[in-house]
Design a protein around this motif. Sequence first.
Motif, short mmCIF file in Angstrom:
data_model
loop_
_atom_site.label_atom_id
_atom_site.label_comp_id
_atom_site.label_asym_id
_atom_site.label_seq_id
_atom_site.Cartn_x
_atom_site.Cartn_y
_atom_site.Cartn_z
N LEU A 120 -14.22 -27.26 3.01
CA LEU A 120 -13.90 -28.66 3.17
C LEU A 120 -13.24 -28.87 4.54
O LEU A 120 -12.18 -28.33 4.82
N ASP A 121 -13.92 -29.62 5.40
CA ASP A 121 -13.42 -29.83 6.77
C ASP A 121 -12.89 -31.26 6.89
O ASP A 121 -13.54 -32.20 6.46
N GLY A 122 -11.69 -31.36 7.44
CA GLY A 122 -11.06 -32.67 7.60
C GLY A 122 -10.14 -32.99 6.44
O GLY A 122 -9.97 -34.12 6.01
N SER A 123 -9.50 -31.92 5.93
CA SER A 123 -8.68 -32.06 4.70
C SER A 123 -7.62 -33.16 4.81
O SER A 123 -7.26 -33.76 3.81
N ARG A 240 -13.55 -42.17 20.24
CA ARG A 240 -13.75 -42.17 18.79
C ARG A 240 -13.29 -40.80 18.28
O ARG A 240 -13.87 -39.78 18.66
N TYR A 241 -12.23 -40.79 17.44
CA TYR A 241 -11.75 -39.51 16.91
C TYR A 241 -11.26 -39.73 15.49
O TYR A 241 -10.30 -40.47 15.29
N ILE A 242 -11.98 -39.12 14.50
CA ILE A 242 -11.59 -39.44 13.12
C ILE A 242 -10.80 -38.31 12.47
O ILE A 242 -10.35 -38.43 11.34
N ILE A 258 -19.23 -36.39 23.31
CA ILE A 258 -18.64 -35.05 23.38
C ILE A 258 -17.37 -35.00 22.54
O ILE A 258 -16.60 -35.97 22.49
N TYR A 259 -17.19 -33.88 21.82
CA TYR A 259 -15.98 -33.61 21.03
C TYR A 259 -15.24 -32.49 21.74
O TYR A 259 -15.85 -31.49 22.16
N LEU A 260 -13.94 -32.67 21.90
CA LEU A 260 -13.15 -31.65 22.58
C LEU A 260 -11.97 -31.24 21.71
O LEU A 260 -11.23 -32.11 21.21
N TYR A 261 -11.80 -29.94 21.46
CA TYR A 261 -10.57 -29.45 20.89
C TYR A 261 -10.07 -28.33 21.80
O TYR A 261 -10.44 -27.16 21.63
N PRO A 262 -9.27 -28.68 22.81
CA PRO A 262 -8.85 -27.67 23.79
C PRO A 262 -7.76 -26.76 23.23
O PRO A 262 -7.27 -26.98 22.11
P1 AHG Z 1 -9.90 -28.31 8.31
O1 AHG Z 1 -9.58 -29.57 7.58
O2 AHG Z 1 -11.13 -27.59 7.83
O3 AHG Z 1 -8.70 -27.39 8.42
O4 AHG Z 1 -10.31 -28.72 9.82
C1 AHG Z 1 -9.63 -29.73 10.44
C2 AHG Z 1 -9.98 -29.73 11.90
C3 AHG Z 1 -11.17 -30.63 12.23
O5 AHG Z 1 -11.89 -31.06 11.13
C4 AHG Z 1 -10.52 -31.81 12.89
O6 AHG Z 1 -11.33 -32.33 13.93
C5 AHG Z 1 -9.25 -31.23 13.45
O7 AHG Z 1 -8.85 -30.21 12.55
C6 AHG Z 1 -8.19 -32.26 13.53
O8 AHG Z 1 -7.08 -31.60 14.11
P2 AHG Z 1 -5.87 -32.51 14.67
O9 AHG Z 1 -5.29 -33.17 13.47
O10 AHG Z 1 -4.97 -31.52 15.34
O11 AHG Z 1 -6.48 -33.49 15.65
#
Ligand code: AHG
Length: 327
Positions: A120-123, A240-242, A258-262
């Motif tokens: 589950l991604d985006g918990s 746009r960042y959900i 583009i999605y960035l997670y640096p």
């Molecule tokens: P997960 O819920 O599987 O742990 O993943 C969450 C990830 C990803 O889905 C999301 O883009 C990112 O964490 C959000 O992180 P921030 O709250 O730090 O932006």
Amino acid sequence: TVQDLVVPVGVTLDRFIMHSQSAFPYATGELSQLLRDIALAGKIINREINRAGLIDVAGGNGTENVQGEDQQKLDIVANVRFIRALKNGGEVCAILSEEEEDIIHTGNDHGKYVVAMDPLDGSSNIDVNVSIGSIFSIYRRVTPINGPASMEDFLQGGRKQVAAGYILYGSSTMLVYSTGDGVNGFTFDQSLGEFILSHKNIGTPAEGKIYSVNEGHYHSYPPFVQQYVAQCKSRNFSARYIGSLVGDFHRNMLKGGIYLYPSTKKDPKGKLRLLYECYPLAFIAEKSGGKASDGFGSILDIVPQSFHQRSPLYIGSAELVDDVVKG
Ligand code: AHG
Ligand code: MN
Ligand code: MN
Ligand code: MN
């Protein structure tokens, strides 16, 4: 190739898999069955997500996972559903999950495949009814059949994935996957209980005007990322960042972006996990004409060292990824 098959939009996932199967006569049907098992888990999880407010699957589980995150009840529910579906399906000998420290042996030692997954991604979005997803990555095992799977089955590297994809529990529920020859999207028809082909041969636009990044971390980004974000603003991009990687990734793939997670102070190696977030989405990105980088090279070329290692992730339209990486 599969894409040349005259497969009209509107066919079920099962028929699409059967058509694809005929394009690869050597395939003996196990991967097809595995994909069906993943789709089944997705249908079951979808049903639980749709009732999250009514059944007791919202909120924290009171436990912490190996990532140091507070597990949500639905993290656990999704994890159990995938493990059960893959165990019962019989094709998978072992599973690596974000929610489990070590690999799970399914008892199917005859199984030819292993699956790495983010169940589950985006918990953080579960309780507030924002789109969430599941991500999966599939390898053929390298350890001998009928013996136990081991670490090397999971540390083969991103280019050894035989399939990857995700399920997006959004305004509609979609299954998007690739077995290496194009990316196809299926929309779940609740009334039929079937995933129906709705997005054939998805292509990521080379350009785009959407950038997805958590600007709350701006001050701890590397300078080249700060410069890139400033460049997006000067080019009047839309932000746009959900907070659900699958949702942000899917939108960018369809619309360009583009999605960035640096890397950040909190997560110096980046937050996202290589084996079950970065690799599978990088596979989908590249198979649809997009790109995925860790800032130095393709995500798929990173040599994996451990199950839950993290990586910075810059993913989406090829020209935008090139822009941020070349600085
Ligand atoms: P997960 O819920 O599987 O742990 O993943 C969450 C990830 C990803 O889905 C999301 O883009 C990112 O964490 C959000 O992180 P921030 O709250 O730090 O932006
Ligand atoms: Mn998590
Ligand atoms: Mn995730
Ligand atoms: Mn997760």
